[in-house]
Write a protein that holds these residues in place. Structure first.
Motif, PDB file in Angstrom:
ATOM      1  N   LEU A 547       0.783  -1.339   0.053  1.00 19.61           N
ATOM      2  CA  LEU A 547       0.179   0.070  -0.162  1.00 19.61           C
ATOM      3  C   LEU A 547       0.730   1.191  -0.113  1.00 19.61           C
ATOM      4  O   LEU A 547       0.522   2.222  -0.713  1.00 19.61           O
ATOM      5  N   PHE A 548       1.921   1.257   0.603  1.00 17.76           N
ATOM      6  CA  PHE A 548       2.797   2.386   0.797  1.00 17.76           C
ATOM      7  C   PHE A 548       3.395   2.724  -0.675  1.00 17.76           C
ATOM      8  O   PHE A 548       3.402   3.999  -1.095  1.00 17.76           O
ATOM      9  N   MET A 549       3.901   1.579  -1.370  1.00 14.66           N
ATOM     10  CA  MET A 549       4.588   1.848  -2.810  1.00 14.66           C
ATOM     11  C   MET A 549       3.326   2.338  -3.715  1.00 14.66           C
ATOM     12  O   MET A 549       3.553   3.353  -4.423  1.00 14.66           O
ATOM     13  N   ILE A 550       2.169   2.025  -3.561  1.00 16.18           N
ATOM     14  CA  ILE A 550       0.994   2.334  -4.512  1.00 16.18           C
ATOM     15  C   ILE A 550       0.820   3.486  -4.285  1.00 16.18           C
ATOM     16  O   ILE A 550       0.423   4.638  -5.115  1.00 16.18           O
ATOM     17  N   GLN A 551       0.585   4.083  -2.840  1.00 19.50           N
ATOM     18  CA  GLN A 551       0.287   5.323  -2.549  1.00 19.50           C
ATOM     19  C   GLN A 551       1.199   6.249  -2.959  1.00 19.50           C
ATOM     20  O   GLN A 551       1.143   7.498  -3.514  1.00 19.50           O
ATOM     21  N   ARG A 552       2.872   5.892  -2.767  1.00 16.71           N
ATOM     22  CA  ARG A 552       3.945   6.894  -3.267  1.00 16.71           C
ATOM     23  C   ARG A 552       3.809   7.201  -4.712  1.00 16.71           C
ATOM     24  O   ARG A 552       4.035   8.385  -5.205  1.00 16.71           O
ATOM     25  N   ILE A 553       3.583   6.129  -5.644  1.00 18.06           N
ATOM     26  CA  ILE A 553       3.509   6.475  -7.063  1.00 18.06           C
ATOM     27  C   ILE A 553       2.239   7.120  -7.529  1.00 18.06           C
ATOM     28  O   ILE A 553       2.527   8.085  -8.228  1.00 18.06           O
ATOM     29  N   ARG A 554       1.227   6.818  -6.739  1.00 17.87           N
ATOM     30  CA  ARG A 554       0.037   7.886  -6.795  1.00 17.87           C
ATOM     31  C   ARG A 554       0.487   9.178  -6.517  1.00 17.87           C
ATOM     32  O   ARG A 554       0.176  10.174  -7.367  1.00 17.87           O
ATOM     33  N   ASP A 555       1.079   9.555  -5.443  1.00 18.72           N
ATOM     34  CA  ASP A 555       1.356  10.615  -4.948  1.00 18.72           C
ATOM     35  C   ASP A 555       2.416  11.603  -6.034  1.00 18.72           C
ATOM     36  O   ASP A 555       2.225  12.621  -6.486  1.00 18.72           O
ATOM     37  N   GLU A 556       3.238  10.750  -6.417  1.00 17.45           N
ATOM     38  CA  GLU A 556       4.093  11.198  -7.435  1.00 17.45           C
ATOM     39  C   GLU A 556       3.570  11.757  -8.672  1.00 17.45           C
ATOM     40  O   GLU A 556       4.116  12.633  -9.174  1.00 17.45           O
ATOM     41  N   ALA A 557       2.409  11.097  -9.164  1.00 16.07           N
ATOM     42  CA  ALA A 557       1.905  11.216 -10.502  1.00 16.07           C
ATOM     43  C   ALA A 557       1.059  12.494 -10.112  1.00 16.07           C
ATOM     44  O   ALA A 557       1.028  13.407 -11.108  1.00 16.07           O
ATOM     45  N   HIS A 558       0.375  12.775  -9.040  1.00 15.05           N
ATOM     46  CA  HIS A 558      -0.273  13.866  -8.660  1.00 15.05           C
ATOM     47  C   HIS A 558       0.687  15.032  -8.596  1.00 15.05           C
ATOM     48  O   HIS A 558       0.181  16.212  -9.229  1.00 15.05           O
ATOM     49  N   ARG A 559       1.646  14.941  -7.985  1.00 12.28           N
ATOM     50  CA  ARG A 559       2.505  16.028  -8.007  1.00 12.28           C
ATOM     51  C   ARG A 559       3.304  16.616  -9.237  1.00 12.28           C
ATOM     52  O   ARG A 559       3.399  17.823  -9.547  1.00 12.28           O
ATOM     53  N   PHE A 560       3.371  15.589 -10.051  1.00 11.88           N
ATOM     54  CA  PHE A 560       3.834  15.842 -11.410  1.00 11.88           C
ATOM     55  C   PHE A 560       2.686  16.607 -12.194  1.00 11.88           C
ATOM     56  O   PHE A 560       3.158  17.244 -13.069  1.00 11.88           O
ATOM     57  N   ALA A 561       1.633  15.806 -12.202  1.00 10.67           N
ATOM     58  CA  ALA A 561       0.709  16.678 -13.091  1.00 10.67           C
ATOM     59  C   ALA A 561       0.226  18.045 -12.563  1.00 10.67           C
ATOM     60  O   ALA A 561       0.260  18.937 -13.198  1.00 10.67           O
TER      61      ALA A 561
END
Length: 629
Positions: A547-561
């Motif tokens: 869950l931590f890794m999926i959350q991290r990749i989601r947050d990174e995509a959100h930040r980049f967008a």
């Protein structure tokens, strides 16, 4: 799914008085302890339909096999009992500190005949006065070394002091000039006590009079040509100024306060504490808190203060980002621990305290980011996360390459999307991509467009002679065409969103004809993982590396967008406004600061535009006309 749990008490059975409740599992283990001013009203929230509960709250009530409560007379008693039971039962679903480390303090043993200064982690020394905490032990030692130059008090151990007083020979620190206690023979016990009092007063905030006195004494000694004394006062002054330099002035000299900043997401919270005494930051500490069930900032403040002052005396003022509902009771409880008057909880809205809160919040954000980064960089944790994701989602292979997509827009304008890439659990920023979307009806349509464009690069291309490179007779090898990074297929595609976004992505994947790619979406509010054509989400274990890794990749995509969307918006606003006669860079910045976007500026009438600094009525009319022509 059932509407609620089987052990739900009848409404009339739960009292309406204040009290403390405990959820227990089948073996009798206490899972969660909470307090309430009205037990019936509070517990009814847990027995709402399960589908309406937050995922972690739902997991707690379904794991439990029963609930018990204890009625108390007052709200303050419920706070005290909750604190006691959390300490006793250590419930897994209550807020948890991630580390149990203690921080070093500077202590002055005022109860001793000849007080000494020491570095310690023990908070139970009888009669001691504490300063700190400090982030590192060397930070305390550096401060002590500087302070004893200005206030030469005892630093030796009790055994060394006793032996020196019995034999008449100074202790070893006294022989080398690092201990100014009575055993050195330079001062009496009464004179040493006065120096200790000055030491404590300076550390507690009485800074100016000591600096002024040292400066005055140095000048007077120099005028009478007593250069040896002048050098001594000079060294004292330099030591005092060095200590002050370590403690930046932030508030008025009379302020004694602790300031807590909190930055949190769905899984964890980072806490930054500044200890302000005499208007200066005397110490700071930071830690990470685990969140088992969904709590807001005010509830976090309640739990954090209870644990932060477990054994420590609070100051008279505590500044927090949000006030808890039981503010009055919490102030009473903290006041009892202070034993020196009342404790006041407050928020900082403006002024120096608000500026300090911003600084602390920035530190809390950085600490939370650092915590996530360090956790992601752990090879064992990454390997476990990839394995857990594979098993939870039913994939045939571990997702060694994952791509995550997110859409960002401002009121339907400046629609952009991002693609971030994680390989072996680590971000591959050189392979990130941005997308601009000209027109879209909603987020699901945007996801469909972006995935269609991205998957087009994965379609089979006709093979060339270079792709079929072989060793011919009398020929060397033919160099094959290099594959573009954008055309590497992922094992797992992740979209930011729930079932609607996943279904839109699944439609794009099916129409592309690309095979062998797994698809999932993560809904931010509940941290649920959705798969195509499913009625229920996949619930990854709370605190799991997956869950931590999926959350991290989601947050990174959100930040980049978000970053791309903001840069596009700023560029669009600037390009449109700079074409209007009479608008220079400074006026464009003022309009941008005031309205935020061209879309909002277009809605404004000339009278509203003229309210912006530097924009007169005539220029406002010109701006309005140009934007609507």
């Amino acid at each position: 799914m059932a509407d609620t749990v089987s052990y739900r008490p009848k409404a009339g059975e739960i009292p309406t008085q204040p009290g403390v409740y405990r959820f227990k599992d089948a073996s009798g283990r206490v899972l969660y302890v909470g307090k309430a001013k009205n037990l019936r009203a509070r517990l009814s929230n847990y027995f709402a339909p399960l589908r309406s509960l937050h995922e972690r709250t739902r997991r707690m009530v379904t794991t439990a096999a029963g609930v018990e409560w204890t009625v108390v007379a007052t709200d303050i008693e419920s706070l005290q009992l909750e604190y006691t039971w959390i300490k006793e039962f250590n419930p897994p679903f209550n807020v948890k500190f991630r580390d149990d480390k203690t921080y070093p303090f500077m202590a002055i043993t005022l109860a001793d005949e000849s007080p000494r200064v020491m570095v310690t982690r023990n908070h139970n020394i009888r009669g001691a006065r504490y300063f700190g905490p400090y982030p590192k032990i060397w930070a305390v030692k550096d401060t002590v070394d500087l302070m004893i130059k200005a206030f030469p008090i005892r630093t030796c151990s009790d055994s060394s002091y006793k032996h020196a007083m019995q034999t008449g020979r100074p202790c070893f620190p006294g022989q080398i000039g690092r201990c100014g206690g009575p055993c050195s023979g330079r001062v009496t016990i009464e004179e040493h006590r006065e120096i200790v009092n000055d030491f404590v007063a300076f550390m507690a905030g009485g800074d100016k009079r000591f600096v002024t006195a040292a400066s005055k004494n140095m000048r007077e000694a120099a005028e009478r040509q007593d250069y040896e004394s002048a050098a001594k006062y000079r060294d004292q002054l330099q030591a005092l100024e060095a200590v002050l330099a370590k403690s930046a002035v932030v508030l008025a000299d009379s302020v004694d306060a602790d300031l807590f900043a909190i930055e949190h997401d769905e899984l964890a919270a980072s806490v930054q504490q500044f200890i302000v005494r005499g208007g200066r930051i005397r110490g700071e500490r930071s830690w990470t808190v685990d969140k088992e069930i969904d709590v807001d900032t005010a509830e976090l403040v309640d739990s954090i203060l209870q644990q932060a002052y477990d054994g420590d005396e609070p100051p008279k003022e505590i500044i927090v980002p949000a006030l808890p509902d039981d503010r009055d009771e919490l102030e009473t409880w903290l006041g009892e621990r202070r034993q020196k008057g009342k404790v006041r909880l407050r928020t900082a809205q403006r002024g120096e305290k608000a500026a300090l809160m911003q600084t602390a919040t920035m530190n809390a954000k950085n600490n939370l980011m650092l915590y996530k980064t360090r956790r992601s960089s752990d090879f064992v944790a990454r390997s476990q996360a990839l394995t857990d994701i594979q098993e939870a989602l039913g994939m045939t292979d571990a997702p060694l390459r994952m791509e995550c997509f997110d859409v960002s827009h401002l009121g339907g304008t400046n629609i952009v999307a991002s693609m971030v890439v994680f390989e072996d659990g680590l971000a591959r920023k050189d392979q990130y991509r941005r997308f601009s979307i000209a027109d879209s009806t909603d987020d699901t349509e945007s996801i469909y467009q972006v995935l269609t464009r991205r998957l087009a690069y994965l379609k089979e291309e006709p093979k060339t002679d270079a792709d079929e490179a072989v060793f011919g007779v009398g020929e060397g090898p033919v160099e094959p065409t290099r594959r573009k990074k954008f055309s590497y297929p992922p094992n797992l595609l992740i979209v930011d969103g729930g079932q609607p976004q996943v279904n839109a992505a699944a439609r794009a994947l099916e129409e592309s004809g690309v095979q062998g790619i797994f698809l999932a979406g993560i809904a931010k509010r509940l941290e649920e993982v959705w798969l195509p054509d499913t009625d229920y989400p996949v619930i990854l274990p709370r605190g799991s590396e997956a869950l931590f890794m999926i959350q991290r990749i989601r947050d990174e995509a959100h930040r980049f967008a978000i970053t791309h969307q903001r840069s596009r918006r700023k560029r669009d606003i600037t390009s449109v406004l700079t074409e209007i006669p009479g608008l220079g860079p400074s006026r464009v910045r003022e309009l941008l600061r005031h309205f935020g976007s061209v879309a909002e500026l277009k809605k404004a009438e000339p009278s509203a535009i003229s309210e912006v600094k530097g924009i007169g009525p005539q220029l406002a009319a010109t701006v309005h006309h140009q934007l609507h022509s």
